[in-house]
Scaffold this motif. Structure first.
Motif, PDB file in Angstrom:
ATOM      1  N   TRP A 112     -17.970 -20.780  11.996  1.00 18.05           N
ATOM      2  CA  TRP A 112     -18.888 -20.229  12.991  1.00 18.05           C
ATOM      3  C   TRP A 112     -19.450 -21.388  13.810  1.00 18.05           C
ATOM      4  CZ3 TRP A 112     -20.013 -21.417   8.048  1.00 18.05           C
ATOM      5  CH2 TRP A 112     -21.199 -22.111   7.773  1.00 18.05           C
ATOM      6  N   LEU A 113     -20.259 -21.084  14.804  1.00 21.34           N
ATOM      7  CA  LEU A 113     -20.812 -22.144  15.645  1.00 21.34           C
ATOM      8  C   LEU A 113     -22.245 -21.829  16.034  1.00 21.34           C
ATOM      9  CD1 LEU A 113     -20.968 -21.186  18.900  1.00 21.34           C
ATOM     10  CD2 LEU A 113     -18.497 -21.429  18.711  1.00 21.34           C
ATOM     11  N   ASP A 114     -22.946 -22.882  16.445  1.00 20.74           N
ATOM     12  CA  ASP A 114     -24.316 -22.784  16.969  1.00 20.74           C
ATOM     13  C   ASP A 114     -24.355 -23.603  18.254  1.00 20.74           C
ATOM     14  OD1 ASP A 114     -27.005 -22.327  17.303  1.00 20.74           O
ATOM     15  OD2 ASP A 114     -27.638 -23.931  15.948  1.00 20.74           O
ATOM     16  N   SER A 115     -24.800 -22.994  19.340  1.00 25.86           N
ATOM     17  CA  SER A 115     -24.731 -23.694  20.619  1.00 25.86           C
ATOM     18  C   SER A 115     -25.737 -23.120  21.591  1.00 25.86           C
ATOM     19  CB  SER A 115     -23.315 -23.580  21.198  1.00 25.86           C
ATOM     20  OG  SER A 115     -23.232 -24.200  22.464  1.00 25.86           O
ATOM     21  N   ARG A 116     -26.150 -23.959  22.542  1.00 22.89           N
ATOM     22  CA  ARG A 116     -26.968 -23.549  23.678  1.00 22.89           C
ATOM     23  C   ARG A 116     -26.427 -24.221  24.928  1.00 22.89           C
ATOM     24  NH1 ARG A 116     -32.974 -25.037  22.793  1.00 22.89           N
ATOM     25  NH2 ARG A 116     -31.966 -26.912  22.001  1.00 22.89           N
ATOM     26  N   PRO A 117     -26.400 -23.527  26.066  1.00 17.31           N
ATOM     27  CA  PRO A 117     -25.901 -24.141  27.294  1.00 17.31           C
ATOM     28  C   PRO A 117     -26.665 -25.413  27.638  1.00 17.31           C
ATOM     29  CG  PRO A 117     -26.130 -21.777  27.575  1.00 17.31           C
ATOM     30  CD  PRO A 117     -26.767 -22.119  26.259  1.00 17.31           C
ATOM     31  N   GLY A 118     -25.897 -26.486  27.880  1.00 20.08           N
ATOM     32  CA  GLY A 118     -26.495 -27.760  28.248  1.00 20.08           C
ATOM     33  C   GLY A 118     -26.976 -28.585  27.081  1.00 20.08           C
ATOM     34  N   ALA A 119     -27.029 -28.028  25.863  1.00 18.28           N
ATOM     35  CA  ALA A 119     -27.564 -28.758  24.705  1.00 18.28           C
ATOM     36  C   ALA A 119     -26.489 -29.061  23.675  1.00 18.28           C
ATOM     37  CB  ALA A 119     -28.687 -27.952  24.050  1.00 18.28           C
ATOM     38  N   GLY A 120     -25.213 -28.819  23.984  1.00 17.95           N
ATOM     39  CA  GLY A 120     -24.157 -29.149  23.057  1.00 17.95           C
ATOM     40  C   GLY A 120     -23.821 -28.001  22.115  1.00 17.95           C
ATOM     41  N   THR A 121     -22.796 -28.237  21.285  1.00 18.90           N
ATOM     42  CA  THR A 121     -22.282 -27.226  20.367  1.00 18.90           C
ATOM     43  C   THR A 121     -22.028 -27.851  19.004  1.00 18.90           C
ATOM     44  OG1 THR A 121     -21.208 -26.042  22.190  1.00 18.90           O
ATOM     45  CG2 THR A 121     -20.408 -25.572  19.960  1.00 18.90           C
ATOM     46  N   THR A 122     -22.329 -27.105  17.946  1.00 14.50           N
ATOM     47  CA  THR A 122     -22.002 -27.521  16.579  1.00 14.50           C
ATOM     48  C   THR A 122     -21.165 -26.425  15.934  1.00 14.50           C
ATOM     49  OG1 THR A 122     -24.083 -28.756  16.369  1.00 14.50           O
ATOM     50  CG2 THR A 122     -22.893 -28.222  14.331  1.00 14.50           C
ATOM     51  N   VAL A 123     -19.945 -26.792  15.507  1.00 14.45           N
ATOM     52  CA  VAL A 123     -19.057 -25.862  14.820  1.00 14.45           C
ATOM     53  C   VAL A 123     -19.114 -26.153  13.323  1.00 14.45           C
ATOM     54  CG1 VAL A 123     -16.698 -25.003  14.617  1.00 14.45           C
ATOM     55  CG2 VAL A 123     -17.566 -25.749  16.839  1.00 14.45           C
ATOM     56  N   PHE A 124     -19.357 -25.119  12.512  1.00 18.75           N
ATOM     57  CA  PHE A 124     -19.422 -25.240  11.063  1.00 18.75           C
ATOM     58  C   PHE A 124     -18.222 -24.533  10.438  1.00 18.75           C
ATOM     59  CE2 PHE A 124     -23.774 -25.123  12.679  1.00 18.75           C
ATOM     60  CZ  PHE A 124     -24.345 -26.242  12.087  1.00 18.75           C
ATOM     61  N   PHE A 125     -17.706 -25.096   9.337  1.00 16.28           N
ATOM     62  CA  PHE A 125     -16.704 -24.386   8.540  1.00 16.28           C
ATOM     63  C   PHE A 125     -16.814 -24.855   7.091  1.00 16.28           C
ATOM     64  CE2 PHE A 125     -14.603 -28.178  10.151  1.00 16.28           C
ATOM     65  CZ  PHE A 125     -13.891 -28.668   9.066  1.00 16.28           C
ATOM     66  N   THR A 126     -16.384 -24.014   6.168  1.00 11.02           N
ATOM     67  CA  THR A 126     -16.515 -24.310   4.737  1.00 11.02           C
ATOM     68  C   THR A 126     -15.150 -24.345   4.077  1.00 11.02           C
ATOM     69  OG1 THR A 126     -16.783 -21.967   4.198  1.00 11.02           O
ATOM     70  CG2 THR A 126     -18.785 -23.223   4.644  1.00 11.02           C
ATOM     71  N   LEU A 127     -15.024 -25.258   3.071  1.00 15.11           N
ATOM     72  CA  LEU A 127     -13.817 -25.386   2.256  1.00 15.11           C
ATOM     73  C   LEU A 127     -14.233 -25.614   0.806  1.00 15.11           C
ATOM     74  CD1 LEU A 127     -11.676 -27.708   4.571  1.00 15.11           C
ATOM     75  CD2 LEU A 127     -11.271 -25.283   4.150  1.00 15.11           C
ATOM     76  N   LYS A 128     -13.317 -25.374  -0.110  1.00  9.70           N
ATOM     77  CA  LYS A 128     -13.610 -25.536  -1.538  1.00  9.70           C
ATOM     78  C   LYS A 128     -13.485 -27.001  -1.935  1.00  9.70           C
ATOM     79  CE  LYS A 128     -12.556 -23.614  -6.086  1.00  9.70           C
ATOM     80  NZ  LYS A 128     -13.978 -23.284  -6.295  1.00  9.70           N
ATOM     81  N   HIS A 129     -14.495 -27.512  -2.653  1.00  6.56           N
ATOM     82  CA  HIS A 129     -14.505 -28.899  -3.104  1.00  6.56           C
ATOM     83  C   HIS A 129     -13.371 -29.111  -4.103  1.00  6.56           C
ATOM     84  CE1 HIS A 129     -15.867 -32.764  -4.628  1.00  6.56           C
ATOM     85  NE2 HIS A 129     -16.782 -32.792  -3.653  1.00  6.56           N
ATOM     86  N   ALA A 130     -12.782 -30.299  -4.086  1.00  4.62           N
ATOM     87  CA  ALA A 130     -11.647 -30.593  -4.957  1.00  4.62           C
ATOM     88  C   ALA A 130     -12.039 -30.805  -6.408  1.00  4.62           C
ATOM     89  CB  ALA A 130     -10.905 -31.833  -4.444  1.00  4.62           C
ATOM     90  N   ASP A 131     -13.357 -30.788  -6.761  1.00  4.36           N
ATOM     91  CA  ASP A 131     -13.752 -30.967  -8.163  1.00  4.36           C
ATOM     92  C   ASP A 131     -13.590 -29.678  -8.957  1.00  4.36           C
ATOM     93  OD1 ASP A 131     -15.733 -29.439  -7.101  1.00  4.36           O
ATOM     94  OD2 ASP A 131     -17.386 -30.813  -7.524  1.00  4.36           O
ATOM     95  N   GLY A 132     -13.252 -28.550  -8.292  1.00  4.02           N
ATOM     96  CA  GLY A 132     -13.043 -27.281  -8.989  1.00  4.02           C
ATOM     97  C   GLY A 132     -11.573 -26.906  -9.010  1.00  4.02           C
ATOM     98  N   ASP A 133     -11.295 -25.697  -9.457  1.00  2.00           N
ATOM     99  CA  ASP A 133      -9.916 -25.216  -9.490  1.00  2.00           C
ATOM    100  C   ASP A 133      -9.401 -24.971  -8.067  1.00  2.00           C
ATOM    101  OD1 ASP A 133      -9.998 -25.275 -12.231  1.00  2.00           O
ATOM    102  OD2 ASP A 133     -10.669 -23.178 -12.394  1.00  2.00           O
ATOM    103  N   ALA A 134      -8.116 -25.175  -7.917  1.00  2.00           N
ATOM    104  CA  ALA A 134      -7.507 -24.955  -6.595  1.00  2.00           C
ATOM    105  C   ALA A 134      -7.587 -23.479  -6.246  1.00  2.00           C
ATOM    106  CB  ALA A 134      -6.059 -25.422  -6.592  1.00  2.00           C
TER     107      ALA A 134
END
Length: 612
Positions: free
Chosen positions: A582-604
């Protein structure tokens, strides 16, 4: 026919002949005709749906461009009408000042002295738009004072203006001192066409004593109108508030003095607002126009500037025609590929049905049928590749021949012809790029091995290296933090970083170098939440979800490169890895895109597959 399709069809046909001979079934063509079902049209139905979506998006964009073209024409007409209003207002203000000065001198009861007459004669020499200046008494008889332009002949044989409309209006107007603009007439004093501008003279007891009138040369107004007219068919005019033409371009002499009081402008628009923009068919020349109108302050006049709808939409029509032709070629090509695909699927389905019906030969044919189906799937994948190559080939040919046409006949084509060729070449290149991106998008759903433990920091840096040529000269500052290892497929995750960092740099704000910050932290549910933040142009809130759709673009094609598939591919990859984006953004103030993945310390995680 691609050789892969021909080979598979030949193998399948020989096998079907054996089964048909054993079971005594009809021929394949007859069987398919009798058992025709929806799945036999799946490829073509999908293609039709896809083209409906593409056509709808294109139609919406074309309609938006149509509205923008009309809006540009309206803005131009309004600007020119206001410019003409200022010019006419300035001319009349100078005439009014002169009439007031003469009237004030006469209202003092002393008449004009010879010195004053000479001064006014000199004033007229500096005001070429005024043909003559005449004073009449309360009965309309011209007094012995008459001042004209130097060298202008004056006839003294007729000495009354009592029958003129402006004299009657001033005599019955009470004690007010308005400026009255009469209808265009042939002057009794100079014998030439003029527009009378008159003002009343009053005695000390406020009784009507006569008028002072200046004859304005209509050519003065015509020259002012000619300076703002866009095209002859559109026209521009100066009209009295009662609908009488004082000047018009074109065909000034034909229309001067005529009335258009019953036109849509006076009937429907000026009755509601003194200024604005209107769309109607002109009663003067029958042209469909966009007309800007402005009423002069303090004067009973209206200025109009028109642009025909044909001129306003000419460029839009050319561009839309070219795009429609390209879209039609693309639709025909996709439908042809889909038809071949449906034939291949129908053949494969028919063979599968025959395999299920052959119970007596099941054990003997299991291995053969399994191998055959595996080969068929391989051939389907090869078919997709070959079909995409064949689909791009005519686009390359169109682009190449158009460029060859441009080089060979460059000196024989006008600017519009070169523009048409450029539109067509660019459209073919965009179509080719869209085909490549669609194939890449479709490959995301194919399982190609188990997930691995990936160094996300190395993947992000690898993506940055791939983007180095595109970032050359932009002075971009990309900071990549300490990123933890995650489960996934390295090539696909690097593609996610490359798309997001590339977008952050591409949509940078004018006037400042792009800044990109890539970070990661553990989420509340144990997932790793990555963020790609920039200082770019930003995205309005209503488009935060839309940008993840396929072919979704928020800017015109020529402004930023791309096909609108990048973020859709990122979402597909992240969702297959069990995360979300997903993303968070405002016109003229830039954009931040977020995404999640599973940490490699757990099961694949078990990656989600999508149908191919």
């Amino acid at each position: 026919m691609p050789y892969g399709i021909e080979l598979t069809a030949r193998q399948s046909s020989s096998h079907y002949d054996r089964v048909a001979a054993a079971k005594g079934t009809d021929c394949m063509a007859g069987g398919l005709g009798k058992r025709g079902t929806v799945w036999q049209w799946k490829g073509r139905l999908f293609t039709v749906c896809l083209m409906v979506v593409i056509g709808s998006l294109w139609g919406g964009q074309a309609w938006l461009n149509h509205s923008l073209a009309l809006a540009d024409a309206e803005n131009l007409a309004v600007s020119l009408a206001r410019s003409l209003q200022y010019q006419v207002h300035g001319s009349l203000r100078g005439v009014e000042a002169l009439l007031n000065e003469v009237a004030d001198s006469l209202e003092s009861g002393h008449g004009l002295t010879p010195v004053q007459r000479e001064r006014y004669r000199g004033r007229l020499a500096g005001s070429p738009e005024i043909r003559n200046l005449v004073v009449a008494d309360a009965d309309g008889r011209v007094t012995d004072i008459s001042v004209a332009q130097p060298g202008e002949a004056i006839s003294h044989g007729i000495g009354t203006v009592g029958d003129r409309d402006y004299f009657q209006a001033l005599r019955t107007g009470g004690t007010s001192r308005p400026l009255v603009i009469g209808a265009p007439v042939v002057s009794r004093f100079s014998g030439q066409s003029s527009i009378p501008v008159a003002r009343a003279i009053f005695r000390g007891d406020n009784s009507f004593a006569g008028i002072v009138v200046a004859g304005i040369d209509p050519r003065e107004f015509r020259e002012q109108i000619e300076s703002v007219a866009v095209e002859p068919e559109g026209g521009a005019a100066l009209i009295r508030s009662d609908g009488i033409f004082l000047a018009r371009v074109p065909r000034h002499d034909e229309y001067i003095g005529r009335s258009v009081a019953t036109s849509p402008l006076f009937r429907d628009h000026l009755s509601r607002s003194p200024s604005g923009i209107a769309h109607f068919v002109s009663v003067a020349d029958g042209n469909d126009k966009i007309v800007a109108f402005e009423t002069l302050t303090n004067y009973p006049l209206v200025v109009t500037v028109g642009i025909t709808s044909r001129t306003a939409l000419a460029r839009w029509k050319r561009q839309t025609t070219i795009e429609a032709m390209v879209l039609a070629v693309l639709a025909a090509s996709l439908l042809m590929v889909a038809t071949l695909y449906d034939l291949r699927v129908a053949l494969s389905r028919r063979l599968t049905e025959q395999l299920a019906a052959s119970h007596d030969e099941l054990e003997r044919q299991v291995e053969e049928r399994t191998a055959h189906l595996a080969a068929s799937n391989a051939e389907l994948e090869r078919f997709a590749y070959v079909a995409s190559h064949d689909l791009k080939e005519p686009l390359r040919s169109v682009s190449g021949f158009l460029q060859l046409l441009d080089r060979r006949y460059r000196d024989k084509l006008d600017a519009e012809g070169h523009e048409f060729i450029e539109f067509a070449v660019n459209a073919a290149k965009r179509s080719s790029a869209q085909i490549d991106d669609l194939l890449a998008f479709s490959r995301v759903g194919r399982l190609d091995g188990p997930p691995e433990c990936c160094d996300s920091g190395a993947l992000a840096r690898g993506a940055l290296e791939s983007l180095a040529p595109a970032m050359d000269g932009l002075e971009a500052d990309v900071a990549i933090g300490d990123l933890p290892p995650v489960w996934g497929r390295p090539a696909q995750l690097q593609s996610v970083f490359q798309n997001l960092i590339g977008n952050a740099v591409k949509y940078h704000a004018e006037g400042r170098p792009p800044r990109v910050d890539v970070r990661a932290e553990r989420d509340s549910d144990g997932m790793i939440r990555f963020s790609v933040a920039d200082n770019g142009i930003g995205i309005e809130a209503q488009y935060h979800e839309r940008v993840f759709g396929i072919f979704q673009r928020l800017h015109p094609i020529g402004r930023y490169p791309g096909t609108g598939i990048g973020l859709a591919m990122c979402r597909k990859i992240i969702q297959r890895h069990g995360g979300r984006i997903w993303l968070d953004s405002r016109p003229g103030a830039g954009t931040t895109v977020f995404f999640t993945l599973k940490h490699a310390d757990g099961d694949a995680p078990r990656l989600q597959a999508s149908a191919q």
